[in-house]
Write an enzyme that holds these catalytic residues in place. Structure first.
Site, PDB file in Angstrom:
ATOM      1  N   ASN A   6      14.540 -24.188 -22.203  1.00  0.00           N
ATOM      2  CA  ASN A   6      15.403 -24.722 -23.266  1.00  0.00           C
ATOM      3  C   ASN A   6      14.908 -26.171 -23.387  1.00  0.00           C
ATOM      4  O   ASN A   6      15.333 -27.041 -22.680  1.00  0.00           O
ATOM      5  CB  ASN A   6      16.888 -24.665 -22.896  1.00  0.00           C
ATOM      6  CG  ASN A   6      17.540 -25.147 -24.093  1.00  0.00           C
ATOM      7  OD1 ASN A   6      17.001 -25.479 -25.146  1.00  0.00           O
ATOM      8  ND2 ASN A   6      19.006 -25.486 -23.697  1.00  0.00           N
ATOM      9  N   LYS A   8      15.786 -28.261 -25.678  1.00  0.00           N
ATOM     10  CA  LYS A   8      16.697 -28.943 -26.522  1.00  0.00           C
ATOM     11  C   LYS A   8      16.307 -29.904 -27.534  1.00  0.00           C
ATOM     12  O   LYS A   8      15.237 -29.301 -28.229  1.00  0.00           O
ATOM     13  CB  LYS A   8      17.366 -29.604 -25.278  1.00  0.00           C
ATOM     14  CG  LYS A   8      17.887 -28.862 -24.178  1.00  0.00           C
ATOM     15  CD  LYS A   8      18.908 -29.684 -23.150  1.00  0.00           C
ATOM     16  CE  LYS A   8      19.170 -28.996 -21.849  1.00  0.00           C
ATOM     17  NZ  LYS A   8      19.940 -29.620 -21.090  1.00  0.00           N
ATOM     18  N   HIS A  92      25.481 -22.452 -25.532  1.00  0.00           N
ATOM     19  CA  HIS A  92      25.150 -23.163 -24.725  1.00  0.00           C
ATOM     20  C   HIS A  92      26.290 -24.192 -24.372  1.00  0.00           C
ATOM     21  O   HIS A  92      26.827 -24.719 -25.320  1.00  0.00           O
ATOM     22  CB  HIS A  92      24.024 -23.838 -24.942  1.00  0.00           C
ATOM     23  CG  HIS A  92      23.202 -24.797 -23.793  1.00  0.00           C
ATOM     24  ND1 HIS A  92      23.711 -25.796 -23.581  1.00  0.00           N
ATOM     25  CD2 HIS A  92      22.327 -24.554 -23.039  1.00  0.00           C
ATOM     26  CE1 HIS A  92      23.248 -26.550 -22.617  1.00  0.00           C
ATOM     27  NE2 HIS A  92      22.120 -25.566 -21.916  1.00  0.00           N
ATOM     28  N   GLU A  94      26.274 -27.376 -24.046  1.00  0.00           N
ATOM     29  CA  GLU A  94      26.216 -28.638 -24.953  1.00  0.00           C
ATOM     30  C   GLU A  94      26.799 -28.369 -26.284  1.00  0.00           C
ATOM     31  O   GLU A  94      27.326 -29.263 -26.962  1.00  0.00           O
ATOM     32  CB  GLU A  94      24.706 -28.949 -24.909  1.00  0.00           C
ATOM     33  CG  GLU A  94      24.413 -29.753 -23.729  1.00  0.00           C
ATOM     34  CD  GLU A  94      22.772 -29.724 -23.335  1.00  0.00           C
ATOM     35  OE1 GLU A  94      22.010 -29.361 -24.002  1.00  0.00           O
ATOM     36  OE2 GLU A  94      22.579 -30.034 -21.953  1.00  0.00           O
ATOM     37  N   GLU A 168      25.552 -20.691 -16.247  1.00  0.00           N
ATOM     38  CA  GLU A 168      25.431 -22.121 -16.191  1.00  0.00           C
ATOM     39  C   GLU A 168      26.765 -22.994 -16.027  1.00  0.00           C
ATOM     40  O   GLU A 168      27.081 -23.398 -16.700  1.00  0.00           O
ATOM     41  CB  GLU A 168      24.475 -22.507 -17.546  1.00  0.00           C
ATOM     42  CG  GLU A 168      23.335 -21.933 -17.909  1.00  0.00           C
ATOM     43  CD  GLU A 168      22.495 -22.642 -18.721  1.00  0.00           C
ATOM     44  OE1 GLU A 168      21.340 -23.010 -18.339  1.00  0.00           O
ATOM     45  OE2 GLU A 168      22.782 -23.117 -19.864  1.00  0.00           O
ATOM     46  N   GLY A 174      21.586 -30.610 -15.474  1.00  0.00           N
ATOM     47  CA  GLY A 174      20.977 -31.999 -15.938  1.00  0.00           C
ATOM     48  C   GLY A 174      21.678 -32.744 -14.856  1.00  0.00           C
ATOM     49  O   GLY A 174      21.374 -34.010 -14.955  1.00  0.00           O
ATOM     50  N   SER A 212      19.843 -27.243 -13.334  1.00  0.00           N
ATOM     51  CA  SER A 212      18.995 -27.991 -12.514  1.00  0.00           C
ATOM     52  C   SER A 212      18.058 -27.378 -11.621  1.00  0.00           C
ATOM     53  O   SER A 212      17.389 -27.549 -10.421  1.00  0.00           O
ATOM     54  CB  SER A 212      19.685 -28.934 -11.467  1.00  0.00           C
ATOM     55  OG  SER A 212      20.568 -29.954 -12.196  1.00  0.00           O
TER      56      SER A 212
HETATM   57  C1  PEP Z   1      20.243 -26.254 -19.647  1.00  0.00           C
HETATM   58  O1  PEP Z   1      20.533 -26.927 -20.550  1.00  0.00           O
HETATM   59  O2  PEP Z   1      20.379 -24.983 -20.136  1.00  0.00           O
HETATM   60  C2  PEP Z   1      19.733 -26.518 -18.170  1.00  0.00           C
HETATM   61  C3  PEP Z   1      19.772 -25.649 -17.318  1.00  0.00           C
HETATM   62  O3  PEP Z   1      19.331 -27.712 -18.045  1.00  0.00           O
HETATM   63  P1  PEP Z   1      18.809 -28.476 -16.742  1.00  0.00           P
HETATM   64  O4  PEP Z   1      17.947 -27.310 -16.115  1.00  0.00           O
HETATM   65  O5  PEP Z   1      18.121 -29.850 -17.107  1.00  0.00           O
HETATM   66  O6  PEP Z   1      19.905 -28.651 -15.641  1.00  0.00           O
END
Ligand code: PEP
Length: 250
Positions: A6, A8, A92, A94, A168, A174, A212
């Site tokens: 992703n 973003k 997601h 976000e 997630e 993040g 992460s």
């Molecule tokens: C995400 O935004 O779906 C995600 C898993 O981000 P990150 O790997 O940076 O934690």
């Protein structure tokens, strides 16, 4: 294994070309996995000619509930498919947080994306408070149930496209904090069982982990029971890291 990157709201055209060129060099070994990148909408037509004859698949980070019309700023499923995408990410965290998107919105988008043939990744995840209060399983259950509420029956056998759930935990996105193996085992088992019971099916739907994931922790994550892949944010923007994650999945 499913390896979804992703991007973003990152990369200009030139960065995207360089990143995709680096990935394509290793294309031969992507056959073993399902590698998908999710660039911004505007990058999709730019990247499509680079990847269309490779094993990398394209996806969009969201889609509109509607097909066309007066919806300023939105992009429809039809447009996403027309641009060469086979996948879409919905719900997601976000988008839930920043755009106030609800699981009800996700269910409407899912009805559209799935009916039109997109492989759809629905993201669910608890926040830190839910985890600390031990209410995370009921929060996750509510998110899945609501997100799927437009499908009373799900024709797993005749659809060519897939439903994928991405677990997630919001506190792991993040932040550099990864859920423990025990956390992941418990939640992935819970999701798979919930979907089997909900749709009265024996079919095991893919559940992927996100939060992460990087080149160092991914091989341990792939070994965990019931992990069918990963959704990667930050580490998908660096070719070396993303390639290492793909290599670890094989
Ligand atoms: C995400 O935004 O779906 C995600 C898993 O981000 P990150 O790997 O940076 O934690």
């Amino acid at each position: 294994m499913i390896i979804a990157g992703n991007w973003k709201m990152n990369c200009l055209k030139n960065d995207a070309t360089i990143l995709v060129n680096e990935l394509i060099k290793e294309d031969a070994f992507f056959k073993e996995s399902e590698v998908i990148i999710f660039p911004s909408y505007l990058l999709i037509p730019h990247i499509y000619p680079q990847i269309y004859s490779t094993n990398i698949k394209l996806g969009a980070q969201d889609c509109s509930i509607s097909g066309h019309g007066a919806f300023t700023g939105q992009v429809s499923t039809e447009m996403i498919i027309d641009a060469g995408c086979e996948y879409v990410i919905l719900g997601h965290s976000e988008r839930r947080l920043l755009c106030k998107e609800t699981s009800e919105d996700v269910s409407k988008k899912f009805l559209k994306s799935f009916s039109l043939g997109l492989n759809t990744i629905i993201c669910i995840g608890e926040n830190l408070k839910d985890r600390e209060n031990n209410t995370y399983l009921s929060v996750l259950k509510k998110q899945i149930k609501m997100s799927l509420s437009n499908f009373e029956k799900f024709d797993f056998y005749s659809s060519n496209n897939k439903l994928i759930i991405a677990y997630e935990p919001v506190w792991a996105i993040g932040t550099g904090k990864v859920a423990t193996s025990e956390n992941i085992i418990e939640v992935h088992e819970f999701i798979k069982k919930f979907i089997k019971d909900y749709f009265k099916t024996n079919i095991d739907i893919p559940v992927i982990y996100g939060g992460s994931v990087n080149e160092e922790n991914s091989s341990e994550i792939f070994k965990i029971n019931n992990v069918d892949g990963v959704l990667v944010g930050g580490a998908s923007l660096k070719a070396d890291s993303f390639l290492k994650i793909i290599e670890n999945s094989i």
